[in-house]
Design an enzyme around this catalytic site. Structure first.
Site, PDB file in Angstrom:
ATOM      1  N   CYS A   1       0.882  -1.217   0.049  1.00  0.00           N
ATOM      2  CA  CYS A   1       0.116  -0.059  -0.127  1.00  0.00           C
ATOM      3  C   CYS A   1       0.767   1.298  -0.135  1.00  0.00           C
ATOM      4  O   CYS A   1       1.648   1.427  -0.829  1.00  0.00           O
ATOM      5  CB  CYS A   1      -1.111   0.133   1.009  1.00  0.00           C
TER       6      CYS A   1
ATOM      7  N   HIS B   1      -3.623  -5.662   1.379  1.00  0.00           N
ATOM      8  CA  HIS B   1      -3.274  -6.141   2.880  1.00  0.00           C
ATOM      9  C   HIS B   1      -3.837  -7.256   3.045  1.00  0.00           C
ATOM     10  O   HIS B   1      -4.571  -7.864   2.470  1.00  0.00           O
ATOM     11  CB  HIS B   1      -3.977  -5.111   3.710  1.00  0.00           C
TER      12      HIS B   1
END
Length: 497
Positions: free
Chosen positions: A334, A432
């Site tokens: 991310c 994630h």
């Protein structure tokens, strides 16, 4: 029968409110009750994607799991995600409504109470009991005006409160008795009982202490809870709880996670922390990246450009280049993936003042931070190895460039994400939660030359929640807590203390 509710507040932050609510949620669920966890306001950069396409604090996600019900944004209607020392992103009922400095947020709170009460009553309509968790300290009387997180919410709903103190940090008698002393009488009157958490030693030695608290406050003693060591096996919510260093690793591969100031979603590394085959380090600014690291992970960030500046200030950019020259691997997730690229642009000031900065240049991609936020669960395969995975996306920004032609993952719907370079030495993606997948984690550990201990992570979390529930059944008067729970009021709240 209308739902009943009871609220758990603390004498301070990190006294164990979240774990106690999770344990009670599982215990009451096992008793056959339909339980709903609820936290009016939370502050955390560890968040979970809900089934209704929103986001809530990680603690409420764990509590929903403990109650064996799907997550919903109503379980945490106001979520603050800190971006600086004085400002946060504000998420209301799962959706970002903007950013606010602390002073501006205080002025917003009375208007947010309507959303809080709407979510609370939405949950109560489909529950036997709602377990409400407060935030921070009940005694922060300087923030009482317009409060939506603690006594302001309790007054608005007229539900009883159980106050939790932490004996492990010392001064628990003073903190509990002192809370009653500073609260307005009408607020103190809502506190019906107290719990003392994290006791170590012979409970008989604190029997007089429990009696003294009850005598000085008039509150019912509901339990002295011994320290529960397996709590470390559950996801943490606060970055203050991150270990500074791993254990002495011997010959185990060393995995280093850069814990920059605004690290987010760090709970995704919990499965790695529970593996015996690696030496996991969370590295804070001020410590150099070890020269013997097998892989360095750049995790998510709530303010990518600001954390990139802190990364450079710590000298980690230089350490990463040396690590790369030694053949060490780098993984960005991310915000960490965005940092690995050539540039990051924030033309509309999504994370702060509009800016465009150079990235670390380890991947030939560039990122533009955009208004839209991706919030969804995903599954697919690692593009090169065809290893299946499950995870979630939670990000703003579009990342593209030549390196993205070799994507790290391919989603089941055909979309591709991330980039891989230098034969797999440098990689990054937006997904994630990859390491919670047992198959992918075992594959990844083998690629580092590490052994896996056969951890079944999701089953381990379930067993630990059952363990917390059993622990509370032994040491807490749960029958009295149920008796104290009351049907909430629907009256309009006042705006003052």
């Amino acid at each position: 029968m209308p739902a009943r509710a009871i609220m758990f507040q603390g004498t301070g932050s990190d006294v164990g409110k979240s774990l106690i609510v999770a344990g009670l949620a599982r215990a009451l669920t096992l008793r056959g009750l339909k339980v709903a966890p609820f936290k009016p306001q939370n502050m955390s950069n560890n968040a979970a994607v809900t089934a209704d396409g929103g986001e809530i604090g990680r603690a409420q996600a764990l509590q929903a799991r403990a109650a064996r019900r799907p997550m919903t944004a109503h379980m945490n209607p106001v979520l603050l995600k800190p971006q600086s020392e004085i400002g946060s992103q504000v998420v209301v009922q799962g959706r970002v409504i903007g950013n606010a400095k602390a002073s501006a947020y205080q002025a917003m709170k009375p208007q947010l109470m309507a959303a809080v009460l709407d979510s609370f009553h939405h949950l109560a309509a489909d529950a036997d009991i709602v377990l409400v968790e407060g935030a921070g300290s009940a005694s922060e009387i300087n923030l009482r005006a317009g409060d939506i997180a603690n006594m302001g919410f309790a007054q608005a709903t007229q539900i009883p409160v159980v106050l939790i103190g932490d004996i492990d940090r010392g001064g628990v008698i003073a903190s509990l008795v002192g809370t009653k002393a500073v609260l307005a009488p009408e607020d103190a009157a809502l506190i019906a009982g107290f719990l003392v958490n994290r006791f170590r030693g012979d409970p008989a030695l604190f029997a007089a202490g429990m009696s003294e608290i009850a005598a000085r406050t008039g509150w019912t003693s509901l339990g002295l809870i011994p320290h529960f060591p397996d709590a470390r096996r559950l996801p943490a919510e606060d970055a203050l709880g991150l270990p500074e260093h791993g254990a002495a690793g011997g010959q185990r591969p060393k995995v280093v996670v850069l814990a920059y100031p605004r690290i987010s979603n760090f709970d995704e590394f919990d499965p790695l922390r529970l593996e015996d085959g690696i030496d996991l380090h969370f590295l804070r600014p001020g410590s150099p990246i070890p020269g013997d690291a097998a892989i360095v992970i750049l995790p998510g960030s709530k303010a990518t450009i600001a954390d990139l500046a802190d990364l450079r200030a710590a000298g980690w950019d230089i350490d990463l280049l040396a690590h790369q020259r030694r053949g060490g691997r780098v993984l960005g997730i991310c915000g960490g993936y965005q940092m690995l690229g050539r540039a990051i642009s924030d033309p509309d000031g999504r994370e702060g003042a509009p800016a465009s900065v150079a990235g670390l240049g380890l991947l030939d991609v560039e990122t533009t931070l955009t208004e839209d936020k991706a919030l969804r669960e995903v599954h697919g395969t690692l593009t090169e190895d065809q290893i299946p995975f499950r995870g979630y996306e939670m990000h703003i920004g579009r990342t593209d460039g030549p390196a993205a032609q070799a994507p790290f993952v391919t989603f089941a719907d055909g979309r591709r994400d991330g980039a891989v370079a230098r034969g797999g030495q440098i990689a990054g993606c937006y997904v994630h939660g990859l390491f919670a997948d047992d198959g992918l984690r075992a594959h990844w550990l083998r690629s580092l030359g590490a052994e896996t201990n056969g951890l079944a992570y999701e089953s381990d979390v379930e067993a630990t929640l059952d363990g917390v529930a059993a622990h509370l059944e032994r040491h807490v008067d749960i029958d009295s807590i149920l008796a104290l729970a009351a049907e909430p009021s629907r009256r309009l709240p006042s705006t003052g203390p």
